[in-house]
Design a protein around this motif. Structure first.
Motif, short mmCIF file in Angstrom:
data_model
loop_
_atom_site.label_atom_id
_atom_site.label_comp_id
_atom_site.label_asym_id
_atom_site.label_seq_id
_atom_site.Cartn_x
_atom_site.Cartn_y
_atom_site.Cartn_z
N SER A 42 0.86 -1.19 0.00
CA SER A 42 0.00 0.00 0.00
C SER A 42 0.89 1.24 0.00
O SER A 42 2.11 1.13 0.24
N PHE A 63 -3.69 13.34 3.95
CA PHE A 63 -4.34 12.13 4.45
C PHE A 63 -3.57 11.63 5.67
O PHE A 63 -2.35 11.74 5.72
N ALA A 70 -2.40 8.93 6.68
CA ALA A 70 -1.29 7.97 6.53
C ALA A 70 0.08 8.64 6.56
O ALA A 70 1.03 8.08 7.10
N THR A 71 0.18 9.84 6.00
CA THR A 71 1.48 10.53 5.92
C THR A 71 2.11 10.68 7.30
O THR A 71 3.32 10.48 7.47
N VAL A 75 4.26 16.37 0.78
CA VAL A 75 3.15 15.67 0.12
C VAL A 75 2.82 16.41 -1.17
O VAL A 75 2.73 17.64 -1.18
N SER A 102 1.00 5.31 -4.16
CA SER A 102 -0.08 4.41 -3.78
C SER A 102 -0.84 3.98 -5.04
O SER A 102 -1.03 4.78 -5.96
N PHE A 124 -3.94 2.61 -4.61
CA PHE A 124 -5.35 2.57 -4.17
C PHE A 124 -6.22 2.85 -5.41
O PHE A 124 -5.84 3.69 -6.23
N LYS A 171 -6.58 6.42 -6.96
CA LYS A 171 -5.40 7.25 -7.26
C LYS A 171 -5.16 7.29 -8.77
O LYS A 171 -5.72 6.45 -9.49
N TYR A 203 -9.29 18.13 2.93
CA TYR A 203 -9.59 17.30 4.08
C TYR A 203 -10.33 18.17 5.08
O TYR A 203 -9.91 19.31 5.29
C1 LIG Z 1 -3.72 7.57 -0.34
C2 LIG Z 1 -2.65 8.27 0.38
C3 LIG Z 1 -1.71 7.60 1.19
C4 LIG Z 1 -1.86 6.15 1.57
O1 LIG Z 1 -1.97 5.26 0.50
P1 LIG Z 1 -2.72 3.85 0.72
O2 LIG Z 1 -2.36 3.11 -0.51
O3 LIG Z 1 -4.16 4.13 0.85
O4 LIG Z 1 -2.14 3.23 1.94
C5 LIG Z 1 -0.67 8.32 1.74
N1 LIG Z 1 -0.56 9.64 1.53
C6 LIG Z 1 -1.43 10.32 0.77
C7 LIG Z 1 -1.22 11.78 0.56
C8 LIG Z 1 -2.51 9.67 0.19
O5 LIG Z 1 -3.40 10.36 -0.54
#
Ligand SMILES: *Cc1c(COP(=O)(O)O)cnc(C)c1O
Length: 388
Positions: free
Chosen positions: A57, A84, A86-87, A149, A199, A201, A204, A333
């Motif tokens: 991921s 997001f 996750a960063t 980012v 990513s 996902f 994306k 966001y």
């Molecule tokens: C989608 C996203 C992620 C995480 O990616 P995943 O594949 O969903 O784990 C990390 N940073 C940003 C800026 C994102 O948009």
């Protein structure tokens, strides 16, 4: 109308996807099959970077990159609060401390001048220069790295960020989860910093049919570490473990799907430019809305087309109006990370990052994908028109 129309894309390449999946069902190498290496090679060729490491991921890509630098307690990692979760999540997960830096209001990306101040503030343990996290009974932290980012697909200002990183002796990890296909001065997103992470996902710019991600780097020793981290910290063979790692592999089936999708990806990036340009032109008559401004040297991958309303009341009214016309919108966001409960332990407060807070209150995104028709865009803009 779809916010992201994956079915329109699938229609074009369905046969190729099916034949790639069939080939994998035939050879049966579901874990680390030959498609992984094929994909890594095709994408390094596209991005213009030496090495790629497919992983499970975008989040794992960021985690593996930080682990390659042995990030842990005592380390300060700088990043944007307007991203997001996750960063910044991966920073905390490793016991390091996220230090947020406000964004540039034009690009929504980390502001290099503020990054420089933030690094100095951490070095001098002086929060009068720049807001810092306050963790009771916590020892001072040391600047170790920055994760810029590329928000909504637009690369961050790497010319200035890489200069600051060099002077301040910190690494740069590009969070290119949204920007695969973007460019800065002719150089592709995923080619910036010491390691770049993307990513796959589904929504994306280059998405698979599940979770997936990739790290990119020119550095061979970082590559070797990330390849090891990806498979439980393996050494020369699977049951010789030389470090703590994760189960971070990309699925062979997802790599097969991505190979089929990548065939049309460069064309889709061109289509995204056309869709975005049409929005920008059509929305130009509405003085109340701020459209994305892409500076001369940049190309966005247009993961999102995001605009700013005058205030949150106008945003709500516009979203309701569009919803009534069956047009989906989204807010990326609504809450900057420094105000999220998960990061309350950092003791940031309202007002610490005013630009991120202001954008969070006014921003919203319109449907965006390569197959959005001119007719649908006219319908969207007309719905907005009757409001402003
Ligand atoms: C989608 C996203 C992620 C995480 O990616 P995943 O594949 O969903 O784990 C990390 N940073 C940003 C800026 C994102 O948009």
């Amino acid at each position: 109308m779809q916010f992201v129309d994956l079915a329109a894309q699938q229609k074009r390449i369905r046969k190729k996807i099916e034949s790639n999946i069939s080939a994998i069902l035939d050879h049966g190498k579901y874990i680390m099959g030959p498609e992984i290496k094929q994909l890594e090679e095709r994408l390094t060729g596209y991005v213009g970077v030496k090495n790629a490491i497919g992983c499970a991921s975008g989040t794992d890509a960021l985690l593996m990159a930080l682990m390659a630098y042995q990030v842990g307690p005592g380390d300060a990692i700088f990043t944007s609060p307007f991203t997001f979760i996750a960063t910044a999540e991966v920073i905390s997960l490793l016991g390091a401390t996220p230090v947020f830096v406000d964004i540039d209001p034009q690009t929504f990306n980390i502001d290099p001048a503020k990054l420089d101040l933030a690094v100095r503030a951490v070095k001098n343990n002086d929060s009068s220069i720049h807001p810092l996290p306050i963790i009771p009974d916590h020892l001072p932290v040391t600047p170790k790295g920055v994760i810029p980012v590329d928000l909504f697909g637009l690369p961050a200002d790497y010319s200035r960020i890489e200069d600051i990183a060099k002077t301040q002796d910190i690494f740069v990890i590009e969070d290119a989860a949204q920007s695969f296909g973007g460019e800065l001065k002719g150089k592709k997103a995923c080619a910036f910093g010491n390691i770049a992470c993307t990513s796959f996902f589904p929504a994306k710019p280059l998405g698979c049919y599940g979770d997936g991600g990739m790290c990119f780097t020119d550095d061979d020793s970082l590559t070797e570490i990330m390849q090891s981290v990806r498979v439980h910290g393996k050494g020369h063979h699977k049951y010789d473990n030389i470090r703590i790692g994760v189960n971070g592999r990309l699925d062979t089936l997802q790599a097969g799907i991505l190979l089929a999708k990548f065939d049309i990806f460069p064309e889709e990036i061109t289509l995204r430019q056309q869709v975005a340009a049409r929005y920008t032109e059509l929305l130009g008559f509405h003085s109340g809305l701020t459209r994305p401004a892409i500076a001369h040297d940049y190309q966005s991958a247009w993961a999102q087309y995001s605009i700013l309303a005058q205030d949150s009341a106008q945003r709500t009214a516009l979203q309701n109006k569009l919803k009534a016309a069956q047009i989906p919108t989204a807010i990326y966001y609504p809450t900057p990370l420094h105000l999220q409960s998960a990061f309350s332990y950092l003791n940031y407060k309202n007002g610490d990052f005013p630009i991120s807070e202001d954008c969070a209150g006014r921003i919203f995104s319109l449907p965006m994908h390569p197959y959005l028709s001119e007719e649908d865009q006219l319908k969207i803009v007309r719905s907005i028109e009757t409001m402003t």
